[in-house]
Every structure is written in structure tokens, then in C-alpha cells.
Scaffold this motif. Structure first.
Motif, short mmCIF file in Angstrom:
data_model
loop_
_atom_site.label_atom_id
_atom_site.label_comp_id
_atom_site.label_asym_id
_atom_site.label_seq_id
_atom_site.Cartn_x
_atom_site.Cartn_y
_atom_site.Cartn_z
N LEU A 25 59.77 -73.94 -48.25
CA LEU A 25 59.61 -72.49 -48.13
C LEU A 25 60.97 -71.80 -48.03
O LEU A 25 61.16 -70.70 -48.58
CB LEU A 25 58.74 -72.15 -46.92
CG LEU A 25 57.28 -72.61 -47.02
CD1 LEU A 25 56.55 -72.36 -45.73
CD2 LEU A 25 56.56 -71.92 -48.19
N ALA A 26 61.93 -72.44 -47.35
CA ALA A 26 63.28 -71.88 -47.25
C ALA A 26 63.94 -71.87 -48.62
O ALA A 26 64.63 -70.90 -48.99
CB ALA A 26 64.10 -72.67 -46.25
N LYS A 27 63.75 -72.94 -49.40
CA LYS A 27 64.32 -73.00 -50.74
C LYS A 27 63.70 -71.92 -51.63
O LYS A 27 64.40 -71.23 -52.38
CB LYS A 27 64.07 -74.38 -51.36
CG LYS A 27 64.62 -74.53 -52.77
CD LYS A 27 64.62 -75.97 -53.25
CE LYS A 27 63.25 -76.47 -53.59
NZ LYS A 27 63.29 -77.80 -54.27
N MET A 28 62.40 -71.74 -51.50
CA MET A 28 61.72 -70.71 -52.28
C MET A 28 62.26 -69.33 -51.92
O MET A 28 62.48 -68.48 -52.79
CB MET A 28 60.21 -70.78 -52.00
CG MET A 28 59.35 -69.78 -52.75
SD MET A 28 59.19 -70.13 -54.52
CE MET A 28 60.28 -68.90 -55.20
N ARG A 29 62.49 -69.10 -50.64
CA ARG A 29 63.00 -67.79 -50.20
C ARG A 29 64.39 -67.53 -50.77
O ARG A 29 64.69 -66.42 -51.22
CB ARG A 29 63.04 -67.74 -48.66
CG ARG A 29 63.39 -66.38 -48.10
CD ARG A 29 62.20 -65.43 -48.06
NE ARG A 29 61.22 -65.87 -47.11
CZ ARG A 29 59.94 -66.12 -47.40
NH1 ARG A 29 59.52 -66.00 -48.64
NH2 ARG A 29 59.08 -66.49 -46.48
N ARG A 30 65.25 -68.53 -50.76
CA ARG A 30 66.61 -68.36 -51.32
C ARG A 30 66.55 -68.00 -52.79
O ARG A 30 67.27 -67.09 -53.26
CB ARG A 30 67.44 -69.64 -51.11
CG ARG A 30 67.83 -69.91 -49.67
CD ARG A 30 68.87 -71.00 -49.59
NE ARG A 30 68.42 -72.29 -50.14
CZ ARG A 30 67.80 -73.21 -49.42
NH1 ARG A 30 67.55 -73.01 -48.14
NH2 ARG A 30 67.43 -74.37 -50.00
N GLU A 31 65.71 -68.69 -53.55
CA GLU A 31 65.58 -68.41 -54.97
C GLU A 31 65.01 -67.02 -55.22
O GLU A 31 65.42 -66.31 -56.13
CB GLU A 31 64.69 -69.47 -55.62
CG GLU A 31 65.26 -70.88 -55.62
CD GLU A 31 66.54 -70.98 -56.44
OE1 GLU A 31 66.68 -70.22 -57.43
OE2 GLU A 31 67.40 -71.82 -56.12
N GLN A 32 64.06 -66.65 -54.39
CA GLN A 32 63.41 -65.35 -54.51
C GLN A 32 64.40 -64.21 -54.25
O GLN A 32 64.43 -63.21 -54.98
CB GLN A 32 62.26 -65.31 -53.50
CG GLN A 32 61.42 -64.06 -53.50
CD GLN A 32 60.30 -64.17 -52.48
OE1 GLN A 32 60.22 -65.14 -51.72
NE2 GLN A 32 59.43 -63.19 -52.45
N ARG B 68 62.27 -57.14 -46.98
CA ARG B 68 61.23 -58.09 -46.60
C ARG B 68 60.80 -58.85 -47.84
O ARG B 68 60.62 -58.27 -48.91
CB ARG B 68 60.03 -57.36 -45.99
CG ARG B 68 58.86 -58.27 -45.59
CD ARG B 68 57.77 -57.46 -44.90
NE ARG B 68 56.70 -58.32 -44.41
CZ ARG B 68 55.54 -58.52 -45.05
NH1 ARG B 68 55.29 -57.90 -46.19
NH2 ARG B 68 54.61 -59.32 -44.54
N HIS B 69 60.65 -60.18 -47.70
CA HIS B 69 60.23 -61.03 -48.83
C HIS B 69 59.02 -61.87 -48.41
O HIS B 69 58.97 -62.39 -47.29
CB HIS B 69 61.35 -61.98 -49.25
CG HIS B 69 62.56 -61.29 -49.81
ND1 HIS B 69 63.58 -60.80 -49.01
CD2 HIS B 69 62.90 -60.99 -51.10
CE1 HIS B 69 64.50 -60.25 -49.79
NE2 HIS B 69 64.12 -60.34 -51.04
N THR B 70 58.06 -61.99 -49.32
CA THR B 70 56.91 -62.85 -49.08
C THR B 70 56.54 -63.57 -50.38
O THR B 70 56.90 -63.14 -51.47
CB THR B 70 55.67 -62.04 -48.60
OG1 THR B 70 55.22 -61.18 -49.66
CG2 THR B 70 55.99 -61.21 -47.37
N VAL B 71 55.80 -64.66 -50.22
CA VAL B 71 55.24 -65.39 -51.36
C VAL B 71 53.74 -65.52 -51.10
O VAL B 71 53.34 -65.98 -50.02
CB VAL B 71 55.85 -66.79 -51.51
CG1 VAL B 71 55.20 -67.52 -52.68
CG2 VAL B 71 57.36 -66.70 -51.71
N ALA B 72 52.93 -65.11 -52.07
CA ALA B 72 51.48 -65.17 -51.90
C ALA B 72 50.85 -66.05 -52.98
O ALA B 72 51.23 -65.97 -54.16
CB ALA B 72 50.87 -63.77 -51.97
N TYR B 73 49.91 -66.87 -52.55
CA TYR B 73 49.14 -67.72 -53.47
C TYR B 73 47.71 -67.19 -53.49
O TYR B 73 47.09 -66.98 -52.43
CB TYR B 73 49.14 -69.17 -52.99
CG TYR B 73 48.27 -70.09 -53.80
CD1 TYR B 73 48.79 -70.81 -54.88
CD2 TYR B 73 46.91 -70.25 -53.51
CE1 TYR B 73 47.99 -71.65 -55.64
CE2 TYR B 73 46.10 -71.09 -54.26
CZ TYR B 73 46.65 -71.78 -55.33
OH TYR B 73 45.85 -72.60 -56.08
#
Length: 336
Positions: free
Chosen positions: A86-93, A282-287
């Protein structure tokens, strides 16, 4: 365009300077503040689902069903999606959204899925101060979708796989809770029919009246959300807004419209929104767990509260309502 980043389109500026709308929305904002309530959203430890103790497994499953029925929202810990991922995803995002607006809106990246604001908004309360990439999982492995963002592809594939497993686990528990086979949703919702959405809520200094995301329900079976520590998500509970406090080790799960219809209103798809922030990104990832467009939603019990409809019919009706009247009506359109 009015000077802001991302740019505030001319029609949005006209909304902000409309005196009547300004007064109405300001009054509604004050009323909303008066009906805020500090309550804890249910927190469920999913490690109990893997316990050797049958009583613990059943207790955890009952917690999930109860939270889905009473709240429509819950948080999960020990969910199986690694914090490192999730941390890696946040950095890329973050890297992706730091690109200039003109580039994001014209690059065609991620299946040309970039969206910003609310193009059809006619009132302040219909305007969302957020940008997103909304990607079908059927395209998530396509290298051509990523351009220079090659490391983003790996992160998104891993997140999609992990969240798909979690979504199926939870959907199975909820199906069993109503007397159905836990594998039911593996047939209804294939990985290729689901979606992953990268959200960015930039600081909004234009007006405190603008939502980060307008009040709405989700048009899916269920949603899994990974959010940062900024906060802003609120849900409706007993006619009051409840703020969902960020918890670093937790994912947020909410029931969508399709699960409410399928469960005959046992599980609740509740209204939620994101409040604007004037200082911090603010950043989020939704599935989003979705069936195919031609999939019939049906009901798990009879008599059904809703007429039979397909996911495609539901999506089309929602889009038609938003275009014609400025807001989603949702499930009430399909009541018998």
C-alpha cells in the motif's frame, strides 16, 4: 479558466459567484455541522476468519454481517494486503498526480480514464473537488496504458490482486450470512469486470463550500478503500454524518447498491462523502467489486423489493439521472 490547480473551469466559477446558491449551500453546510456525530465505525479483525477455533470464525463472520446491516461500513485489520504494498502504491500514485493537469487530461494514460471535477454540475453542492483515474481491471496489465510509469503497473497489478482476494473473501462471508454458497460472487464478479480507482483530493482554497466528493452511494456490490492519514471521509448513520478517522493499519469496506438490492435491503448501501481540505493533499485507492454489464442482479430471497435489472441498466439509469437532474437517484428507481 480561473486560476487554481487543477484549473477551475469557467462554469464552476459561475456557480461560486451565484448569490442564491451561495446562501443556500452555506446554510446547508451549517446544518450539516450541527448534525455531525463522533462515533466509531465498526473495526473487525479478519485474522479470526482464519482461526482454528470455529466459534471465533463464526463470531467474526457475524460481526461482518452485522456491520453491513447496521452501518453499511466497517474497517478491517489483518486483512492480508501488506502495508509495504500500500505504501508503494501511494508513492506511485503521488508521482502520477503531480503531473500537470494539461498532461493528465490529454495523455490517454490508464485507458484514458482521467477525470476531474464534475462536468455536469449546475449547483455548488454537485461539484466535487477531486481528480481520479478509474481503471477497469481488464486493462490493468496492458503495458501500453502506463507510458513512462512502468513501476505503477506493477504496483497496481499487485494491489488489484490483493484487493480482489479480500473482496471475494468478504462477499463470500456476506453470502453465507444469508444462507447462500460463499463462492456465489466468484461466478457473478470476475476480476476483469471490477475496477480500481486512484483518487487525489487537492487542497481547495477556492471555497470551503465545495465537497471533495459529493454525497453518494456506490453502484457496485462492495468497495474496499485504502486511505492516507489526512481524513475527510464521512458516512451517514441514523440521519447524522459520522467522520471516519484514518487508521494506518485498516482498510475501509462499504456495501454498494447492488449488494443492498441482492440482499433485499438486509445489507445497507449508505450515503457517504468527502469533505474538502484547504491545506493538505489527500490520496486514496478504491477497489470496486462489480459484475459484468449484462449480469442480472436479482434477489437472494422472495418476495423481492426490487424489480429484476442488469448492472448495465443500473449504470445507464444513474448516468441518465445525473445528466438530467444533477444527481443520482439509485435504487429507488428500481423498487417494485
Amino acid at each position: 479558466m480561473i486560476d487554481s490547480n487543477p484549473p477551475l473551469l469557467p462554469q464552476y466559477g459561475a456557480l461560486l459567484h451565484h448569490p442564491a446558491e451561495h446562501k443556500i449551500h452555506h446554510r446547508e453546510a451549517r446544518q450539516t455541522e450541527a448534525f455531525m456525530e463522533a462515533r466509531e465505525v465498526p473495526l473487525i479483525n479478519l485474522s479470526q476468519l482464519r482461526s482454528e477455533d470455529e466459534e471465533e470464525r463464526l463470531s467474526c463472520a457475524a460481526e461482518i454481517s452485522r456491520a453491513s446491516s447496521e452501518w453499511g461500513f466497517f474497517q478491517v485489520v489483518n486483512h492480508g494486503v501488506s502495508p509495504e504494498l500500500l505504501a508503494k502504491m501511494r508513492r506511485e500514485q503521488v508521482k502520477l498526480f503531480q503531473k500537470p493537469f494539461e498532461w493528465k487530461s490529454t495523455c490517454g494514460l490508464l485507458d484514458n480514464s482521467y477525470r476531474w471535477g464534475s462536468p455536469l454540475a449546475t449547483r455548488i453542492k454537485e461539484l466535487s473537488w477531486s481528480e481520479a483515474f478509474h481503471i477497469p481491471l481488464s486493462r490493468i496489465s496492458d503495458q501500453a496504458c502506463y507510458g513512462e510509469f512502468t513501476s505503477l503497473r506493477e504496483a497496481m497489478q499487485e494491489v488489484a490482486t490483493a484487493m480482489s482476494m479480500l473482496a471475494m473473501l468478504l462477499a463470500g462471508v456476506l453470502a453465507e450470512g444469508l444462507g447462500h454458497e460463499k463462492g456465489l460472487f466468484e461466478q457473478k464478479c470476475k476480476k476483469s469486470t471490477c475496477f480500481l480507482r486512484l483518487n487525489h483530493y487537492p487542497p481547495c482554497t477556492v471555497s470551503p463550500q465545495i465537497f471533495g466528493l459529493v454525497p453518494h452511494t456506490d453502484s457496485d456490490f462492495l468497495t474496499i478503500l485504502s486511505q492516507d492519514q489526512v481524513g475527510g471521509l464521512q458516512l451517514m448513520k441514523d440521519s447524522k454524518w459520522v467522520a471516519v478517522k484514518p487508521r494506518q493499519d485498516a482498510l475501509i469496506v462499504n456495501i454498494g447498491d447492488l449488494f443492498q438490492a441482492w440482499s433485499n435491503d438486509v445489507y445497507k448501501s449508505v450515503e457517504h462523502k468527502v469533505m474538502v481540505n484547504d491545506k493538505t493533499d489527500r490520496h486514496t485507492v478504491a477497489y470496486f467489486l462489480c459484475p459484468s454489464r449484462d449480469s442480472s442482479i436479482g434477489s437472494c430471497s422472495q418476495p423481492s423489493l426490487y424489480r429484476n435489472f442488469t448492472f448495465g441498466e443500473y449504470r445507464d439509469q444513474v448516468q441518465q439521472d445525473v445528466k438530467q437532474i444533477g444527481q443520482k437517484i439509485g435504487l429507488p428507481r428500481f423498487l417494485l
